[in-house]
Design a protein around this motif. Structure first.
Motif, PDB file in Angstrom:
ATOM      1  N   SER A 364      43.907  48.604  41.619  1.00 30.03           N
ATOM      2  CA  SER A 364      45.249  48.133  41.054  1.00 30.03           C
ATOM      3  C   SER A 364      44.974  47.686  39.513  1.00 30.03           C
ATOM      4  O   SER A 364      43.736  47.008  39.214  1.00 30.03           O
ATOM      5  CB  SER A 364      45.932  47.116  41.852  1.00 30.03           C
ATOM      6  N   LEU A 371      53.832  44.092  34.928  1.00 28.10           N
ATOM      7  CA  LEU A 371      53.755  45.405  35.316  1.00 28.10           C
ATOM      8  C   LEU A 371      52.498  45.738  35.690  1.00 28.10           C
ATOM      9  O   LEU A 371      51.349  45.509  35.142  1.00 28.10           O
ATOM     10  CB  LEU A 371      53.894  46.504  34.025  1.00 28.10           C
ATOM     11  N   THR A 372      52.315  46.242  37.042  1.00 27.50           N
ATOM     12  CA  THR A 372      51.177  46.588  37.754  1.00 27.50           C
ATOM     13  C   THR A 372      51.183  48.128  38.392  1.00 27.50           C
ATOM     14  O   THR A 372      52.278  48.503  38.771  1.00 27.50           O
ATOM     15  CB  THR A 372      51.180  45.723  39.122  1.00 27.50           C
ATOM     16  N   VAL A 373      50.392  48.908  38.425  1.00 27.78           N
ATOM     17  CA  VAL A 373      50.141  50.057  38.703  1.00 27.78           C
ATOM     18  C   VAL A 373      48.922  50.148  39.674  1.00 27.78           C
ATOM     19  O   VAL A 373      47.936  49.396  39.541  1.00 27.78           O
ATOM     20  CB  VAL A 373      49.904  51.182  37.795  1.00 27.78           C
ATOM     21  N   GLU A 374      49.149  51.017  40.647  1.00 25.23           N
ATOM     22  CA  GLU A 374      47.973  51.259  41.762  1.00 25.23           C
ATOM     23  C   GLU A 374      47.760  52.645  42.190  1.00 25.23           C
ATOM     24  O   GLU A 374      48.621  53.438  42.087  1.00 25.23           O
ATOM     25  CB  GLU A 374      48.606  50.456  42.861  1.00 25.23           C
ATOM     26  N   LYS A 401      51.485  53.819  43.146  1.00 28.48           N
ATOM     27  CA  LYS A 401      52.822  52.766  42.950  1.00 28.48           C
ATOM     28  C   LYS A 401      52.691  52.185  41.598  1.00 28.48           C
ATOM     29  O   LYS A 401      51.536  51.977  41.029  1.00 28.48           O
ATOM     30  CB  LYS A 401      52.400  51.842  44.108  1.00 28.48           C
ATOM     31  N   ALA A 402      54.012  51.690  41.207  1.00 28.98           N
ATOM     32  CA  ALA A 402      54.031  50.852  40.272  1.00 28.98           C
ATOM     33  C   ALA A 402      55.115  49.761  40.236  1.00 28.98           C
ATOM     34  O   ALA A 402      56.240  50.174  40.908  1.00 28.98           O
ATOM     35  CB  ALA A 402      54.311  51.680  38.919  1.00 28.98           C
ATOM     36  N   THR A 403      54.848  48.608  39.950  1.00 26.61           N
ATOM     37  CA  THR A 403      55.896  47.700  40.142  1.00 26.61           C
ATOM     38  C   THR A 403      56.158  46.924  38.872  1.00 26.61           C
ATOM     39  O   THR A 403      54.874  46.464  38.206  1.00 26.61           O
ATOM     40  CB  THR A 403      55.186  46.547  41.344  1.00 26.61           C
ATOM     41  N   ASP A 420      60.293  48.619  41.922  1.00 32.80           N
ATOM     42  CA  ASP A 420      59.119  49.389  42.718  1.00 32.80           C
ATOM     43  C   ASP A 420      59.183  50.620  43.156  1.00 32.80           C
ATOM     44  O   ASP A 420      60.300  50.932  43.529  1.00 32.80           O
ATOM     45  CB  ASP A 420      58.954  48.335  44.016  1.00 32.80           C
ATOM     46  N   SER A 422      57.048  54.539  44.188  1.00 31.69           N
ATOM     47  CA  SER A 422      55.870  54.719  44.987  1.00 31.69           C
ATOM     48  C   SER A 422      55.803  56.133  45.130  1.00 31.69           C
ATOM     49  O   SER A 422      57.026  56.875  45.581  1.00 31.69           O
ATOM     50  CB  SER A 422      55.422  54.025  46.291  1.00 31.69           C
TER      51      SER A 422
END
Length: 593
Positions: A364, A371-374, A401-403, A420, A422
């Protein structure tokens, strides 16, 4: 002996008279201008009923400076202040010789004319630096505006690496004949600095080198306040520390460097918790977790949780799941975390039974504070039983996934929004099952005044590339129940089909849903909620295409416990024959969304 007793009695009476509470006074404030600001600044106006005479005298003597500061903050630089206790000026009274009784307290303030800025200058400033427009000539000369302008000037230099910039001199002149305030401030920038070594103290179990790696302070690069704040936030978000403080050295180091000291206080490494949720249809859900915040000495986090749901419910049977999640911060970069997740579960749903073992690993990346991407790779093995078939399969997955979270308070938001999205491509090891599951969850919050908050949620989902028979049963979509449409039975909206002459029910290939809430605070801890939910399910991969919909509405209560609200929702279906006749009850912790 008698003389000693008399003297002791006299001393006691005197002490009681001096230190006893006086009759509560109505402290009069006489002022034509800035009355509210003066009242808020006055200590005399804030004294409790049990205050003694010394308190009144001490508060009055302190009020001269406090009231003068309030005048300056409102642009009055020619005012006069008089505070009289029993007719005597408080400045002439000593707290040690306070009157034994107080009959009157009068504050009289003549603010005089309000001043405006005349000539204003802060020098030197960096090229393209701007000061607040409130500091412009002709604006009301509030003292706080001077402070903000000076702070903006200093900050503009600090942002360029001049960490020891300071005010060298200031000249503030009140021109009473024109009611103008001239302000001239000179700045000494000092040398441009680079980050020096990072020293760490306070840690016992988290290794010092790992703290440096997680903080990611750019030693050797030009000093930046933003970089310092970012390093501090990186350490906090690991959850391994109760507090983190990054302090700049008071003296400049060799070679124009600025040493930084990090003071940390470690959190207790282990934590346990539990959750409880009750629905009149879905039954009881019980969950618990165990958390270790520093598993290997490098702020690694391990969370193990278990959940049992559908207890005494009308949703098929009882579901079980055991999950584990290992997370290592600052792997391949300060903002990139490595994780391994695994789960063992059994789902006994109305349309299928599923036993599954799944594991995934990946990274991640925190792109910004919100902003976080995984990305991960996963492997799952499942045994699935439906009305028409029993099958086993092994899937390779690629979860992405991105949040984006810009809520003011994630557990009880009143402002902001959350998004969110995905995508999970999947393929079976034998190549017979291929496709992808797409899902998006968007939420927005807006508060009006102090009491009313509107909350909205939208959901979209689709399974592409695999038919309803091919796609894993738990990848398909259903509607109804607490997570989608309250007031409707759990998974009551599904797809009815005829397969080999038999009527069967499955999930849909696409789903669209919306939830709307109006939250009204009745007291500081109790809120009333009205809600309306809608769900649309289709066998087509395109949401809102050739499907069916249902809706529910109801009311609820929220009781704020300090760690999150306790939720009670009562809903009924809307637009069908059961509307208003049957209700569903939901009890849980936290807002519905």
């Amino acid at each position: 002996m008698k003389m000693l007793l008399q003297r002791g009695l006299l001393c006691f009476v005197a002490a009681v008279a001096i230190g006893s509470p006086v009759q509560a006074q109505d402290v009069r404030l006489i002022a034509e201008n800035a009355r509210d600001a003066l009242s808020d600044a006055s200590l005399l106006r804030q004294l409790e009923d049990d205050a003694v005479s010394q308190d009144y005298v001490a508060a009055a003597r302190a009020d001269y400076r406090r009231l003068l500061t309030a005048l300056y903050d409102n642009g009055y630089y020619g005012g006069t202040i008089s505070i009289r206790i029993n007719g005597a000026e408080a400045a002439d009274l000593s707290p040690l010789a306070a009157p034994t009784s107080i009959n009157s307290v009068v504050i009289r303030v003549d603010a005089g004319p309000r001043f405006k800025f005349g000539q204003t200058e802060i020098t030197p400033l960096p090229e393209n630096a701007t000061l607040p427009s409130s500091f412009d000539s002709g604006r009301t000369a509030r003292s706080a505006r001077i402070e903000r302008a000076v702070s903006a000037g200093l900050r503009s230099w600090r942002n360029l690496g001049y960490a020891k910039v300071r005010v060298r001199g200031q000249q503030i002149v009140a021109r009473h004949e024109t009611n103008r305030l001239d302000v001239n401030v000179t700045i000494s920038t000092g040398p441009r600095l680079t980050f020096g070594p990072l020293s760490i103290s306070g840690n016992e179990d988290v290794r010092t080198q790992r703290i440096r790696e997680i903080a990611g302070l750019p030693v050797g690069e030009v000093y930046s306040p933003a970089a310092l704040e970012t390093a501090e936030r990186r350490l906090r978000r690991t959850g391994a520390f109760d507090s983190v403080a990054m302090r700049e050295a008071s003296d400049i180091g060799a070679g124009d460097t600025l040493p930084i000291a990090a003071q940390v206080v470690e959190s207790k490494p282990r934590r346990i918790g539990f959750g409880l949720e009750l629905s009149s249809i879905e039954g009881l859900t019980v969950s618990s977790f165990w958390l270790h915040r520093n598993l290997l000495g490098g702020a690694e986090r391990l969370r193990v949780e278990g959940e049992v749901s559908g207890i005494d419910g009308q949703t098929g049977g009882t579901d079980y799941v055991l999950r584990g999640n290992f997370n290592r911060p600052a792997t391949f970069g300060t903002d990139t975390d490595f994780f391994i997740r695994g789960s063992v579960s059994r789902e006994d749903e109305p349309d299928y039974e599923l036993d599954k073992i799944a594991i995934e690993t990946g990274f991640s990346r925190i792109l910004s504070d919100d902003l976080t991407v995984e990305a991960a790779v996963g492997l799952l093995r499942a045994r699935e039983q439906t009305d028409t078939d029993t099958r086993s399969y092994t899937l390779l997955t690629l979860p992405l996934k991105a949040t984006l979270d810009r809520r003011d308070e994630p557990s009880d938001a009143t402002e902001g929004y959350f998004l969110d999205v995905s995508a999970t491509p999947f393929i079976s090891t034998d190549g017979e099952i291929t496709g992808a599951r797409l899902y998006a969850d968007a939420r927005a919050y807006q508060q009006f005044g102090d009491r009313l908050t509107f909350a909205a949620r939208g959901q979209l989902g689709s399974v592409v590339g695999a038919s309803l028979d091919e796609a894993p049963a738990d990848f398909l979509f259903y509607s109804g129940g607490g997570g989608t449409v309250r007031g409707q039975r759990y998974q009551s909206l599904d797809i009815d089909r005829v397969v080999d002459g038999e009527n069967v029910s499955t999930g849909g290939a696409s789903f669209a849903g919306a939830q709307l809430e109006a939250r009204v605070a009745a007291t500081d801890s109790l809120s009333v909620v009205g809600f309306y939910d809608i769900g649309y399910l289709s066998a087509d991969v395109t949401p809102l295409q050739d499907g069916d919909w249902h809706a529910g509405a109801g009311i609820g209560l929220r009781y704020d416990t300090g760690i999150g609200p306790i939720r009670l929702d009562i809903g009924t279906s809307v637009g069908d024959d059961d509307a208003g006749e049957k209700v569903q009850v939901y009890i849980g912790i936290g807002q519905a969304f």
